[in-house]
Design a protein around this motif. Structure first.
Motif, short mmCIF file in Angstrom:
data_model
loop_
_atom_site.label_atom_id
_atom_site.label_comp_id
_atom_site.label_asym_id
_atom_site.label_seq_id
_atom_site.Cartn_x
_atom_site.Cartn_y
_atom_site.Cartn_z
N LEU A 107 94.20 24.74 -51.66
CA LEU A 107 94.90 23.49 -51.37
C LEU A 107 94.01 22.35 -51.85
CD1 LEU A 107 96.10 24.24 -47.73
CD2 LEU A 107 97.45 24.29 -49.83
N TYR A 108 94.63 21.23 -52.15
CA TYR A 108 93.89 20.08 -52.68
C TYR A 108 94.32 18.83 -51.92
CZ TYR A 108 92.42 16.47 -55.97
OH TYR A 108 91.84 15.37 -56.54
N THR A 109 93.36 18.08 -51.45
CA THR A 109 93.63 16.80 -50.82
C THR A 109 93.15 15.71 -51.75
OG1 THR A 109 93.33 17.75 -48.62
CG2 THR A 109 93.21 15.36 -48.79
N ASP A 110 94.07 14.92 -52.25
CA ASP A 110 93.73 13.83 -53.16
C ASP A 110 93.43 12.59 -52.32
OD1 ASP A 110 93.49 11.92 -55.13
OD2 ASP A 110 95.36 12.44 -56.12
N GLY A 149 86.30 5.68 -43.83
CA GLY A 149 86.64 6.63 -44.89
C GLY A 149 86.66 8.06 -44.37
N SER A 150 85.68 8.42 -43.56
CA SER A 150 85.65 9.78 -42.99
C SER A 150 86.87 10.03 -42.11
CB SER A 150 84.37 9.99 -42.19
OG SER A 150 83.27 10.11 -43.06
N ARG A 151 87.27 9.01 -41.34
CA ARG A 151 88.47 9.17 -40.51
C ARG A 151 89.71 9.36 -41.39
NH1 ARG A 151 85.70 5.17 -37.63
NH2 ARG A 151 87.03 3.52 -38.50
N ALA A 152 89.82 8.55 -42.44
CA ALA A 152 90.99 8.66 -43.33
C ALA A 152 90.99 9.98 -44.09
CB ALA A 152 90.99 7.48 -44.31
N PHE A 153 89.84 10.39 -44.61
CA PHE A 153 89.76 11.63 -45.39
C PHE A 153 89.98 12.84 -44.49
CE2 PHE A 153 86.55 9.18 -48.20
CZ PHE A 153 87.59 8.47 -48.78
N VAL A 209 92.89 15.63 -44.89
CA VAL A 209 92.64 17.08 -45.01
C VAL A 209 93.45 17.83 -43.96
CG1 VAL A 209 90.88 18.89 -44.69
CG2 VAL A 209 90.38 16.88 -46.11
N ALA A 210 93.45 17.33 -42.73
CA ALA A 210 94.23 17.97 -41.67
C ALA A 210 95.72 17.98 -42.04
CB ALA A 210 94.01 17.27 -40.34
N ALA A 211 96.21 16.88 -42.60
CA ALA A 211 97.62 16.81 -43.00
C ALA A 211 97.92 17.81 -44.11
CB ALA A 211 97.97 15.39 -43.44
N THR A 212 97.01 17.96 -45.06
CA THR A 212 97.20 18.96 -46.13
C THR A 212 97.33 20.36 -45.56
OG1 THR A 212 95.96 17.62 -47.74
CG2 THR A 212 96.14 19.98 -48.19
N LEU A 213 96.53 20.64 -44.54
CA LEU A 213 96.53 21.97 -43.94
C LEU A 213 97.75 22.24 -43.05
CD1 LEU A 213 92.77 22.12 -43.06
CD2 LEU A 213 93.93 23.43 -44.83
N THR A 214 98.35 21.19 -42.54
CA THR A 214 99.49 21.37 -41.64
C THR A 214 100.83 21.16 -42.33
OG1 THR A 214 99.29 19.11 -40.84
CG2 THR A 214 98.19 20.83 -39.56
N ASN A 216 81.55 12.95 -39.91
CA ASN A 216 82.01 13.14 -41.29
C ASN A 216 83.43 13.71 -41.31
OD1 ASN A 216 81.70 15.89 -40.74
ND2 ASN A 216 79.88 16.13 -42.01
N TYR A 217 84.04 13.74 -42.51
CA TYR A 217 85.44 14.16 -42.57
C TYR A 217 85.68 15.59 -42.10
CZ TYR A 217 85.65 17.11 -46.73
OH TYR A 217 85.51 18.15 -47.60
N PRO A 218 84.78 16.57 -42.32
CA PRO A 218 85.05 17.90 -41.77
C PRO A 218 85.15 17.89 -40.24
CG PRO A 218 83.40 18.05 -43.49
CD PRO A 218 83.58 16.59 -43.19
N ASN A 219 84.29 17.10 -39.58
CA ASN A 219 84.36 16.99 -38.13
C ASN A 219 85.66 16.32 -37.69
OD1 ASN A 219 81.81 17.80 -36.47
ND2 ASN A 219 81.04 17.03 -38.42
N VAL A 220 86.08 15.29 -38.41
CA VAL A 220 87.33 14.61 -38.09
C VAL A 220 88.50 15.58 -38.25
CG1 VAL A 220 88.93 12.78 -38.79
CG2 VAL A 220 86.46 12.32 -38.67
N ALA A 221 88.55 16.30 -39.37
CA ALA A 221 89.64 17.26 -39.61
C ALA A 221 89.66 18.34 -38.54
CB ALA A 221 89.50 17.87 -41.00
N ALA A 222 88.49 18.86 -38.18
CA ALA A 222 88.42 19.90 -37.15
C ALA A 222 88.93 19.36 -35.81
CB ALA A 222 86.99 20.41 -37.00
N ASP A 223 88.58 18.12 -35.48
CA ASP A 223 89.06 17.52 -34.24
C ASP A 223 90.58 17.39 -34.25
OD1 ASP A 223 86.50 17.33 -33.20
OD2 ASP A 223 86.30 15.18 -33.63
N VAL A 224 91.14 16.91 -35.37
CA VAL A 224 92.59 16.75 -35.49
C VAL A 224 93.29 18.09 -35.36
CG1 VAL A 224 94.46 16.11 -37.08
CG2 VAL A 224 92.46 14.63 -36.86
N LEU A 225 92.71 19.12 -35.96
CA LEU A 225 93.33 20.45 -35.96
C LEU A 225 93.02 21.26 -34.70
CD1 LEU A 225 92.49 21.33 -39.67
CD2 LEU A 225 94.77 20.80 -38.74
N GLY A 226 92.07 20.79 -33.90
CA GLY A 226 91.64 21.57 -32.74
C GLY A 226 90.91 22.83 -33.15
N ALA A 227 90.17 22.74 -34.25
CA ALA A 227 89.48 23.91 -34.82
C ALA A 227 88.00 23.89 -34.50
CB ALA A 227 89.67 23.93 -36.34
#
Length: 170
Positions: free
Chosen positions: A115-118, A155-159, A163-168, A17-28
């Protein structure tokens, strides 16, 4: 969407899901309490029997919380029956005009210091009506790549990336 998270089968949560994808991108490090069928009210109560309230996952060590307002909060499954426009605009009112307002979500997030990710822009052309290979959101009738009206793997990969981009982004 596969692979399923075995930690809580009642929540039908995906490890992709997107939280897992974002965490992977961020190394979180991620504590994922995503729960299918949950609404914002389930932060303080159980979404399903035996499932703790989502707030219970928060601790003094929590650095980030992602929050999604989805179909359950928007009563999307009720809307098709109540938002039928029998007259063309300008005589009728579109469902979009009835349930959304331009910038409403972004404004509410900013007002509360969030923060908001559209995801609307990255979803354009990838909605539930797109050909199956192009969808970011599953159609209401298909179980091809997950659950109806939930993000597909693409969609999960894109979202998650958004989200990772919004945070960085500064």
């Amino acid at each position: 969407m596969r692979p399923a998270d075995p930690a809580n089968p009642r929540c039908v949560r995906s490890l992709g899901n997107y939280p897992n994808v974002a965490a992977d991108v961020l190394g979180a490090e991620l504590t994922d309490v995503t729960c299918s069928g949950a609404t914002a009210r389930d932060f303080t109560r159980s979404a399903h029997a035996g499932t703790p309230p989502q707030y219970d996952a928060l601790s003094a060590d929590t650095d980030l919380v992602s929050f999604t307002i989805g179909a359950n909060d928007a009563e999307l499954f009720r809307l098709p029956n109540t938002c039928v426009n029998l007259l063309p605009e300008p005589l009728g009112t579109s469902c979009e005009a009835t349930i959304t307002g331009p910038g409403t979500d972004r404004y509410a997030a900013a007002r509360h210091g969030a923060l908001y990710t559209d995801t609307a822009g990255i979803s354009a052309g990838h909605d539930a009506c797109a050909p199956p290979a192009d969808r970011h959101i599953q159609s209401a009738l298909s179980l091809r790549d997950g659950f109806p009206l939930h993000p597909t793997a693409a969609g999960s990969r894109a979202f998650g990336a958004a989200v990772a981009a919004t945070l960085t982004d500064d």
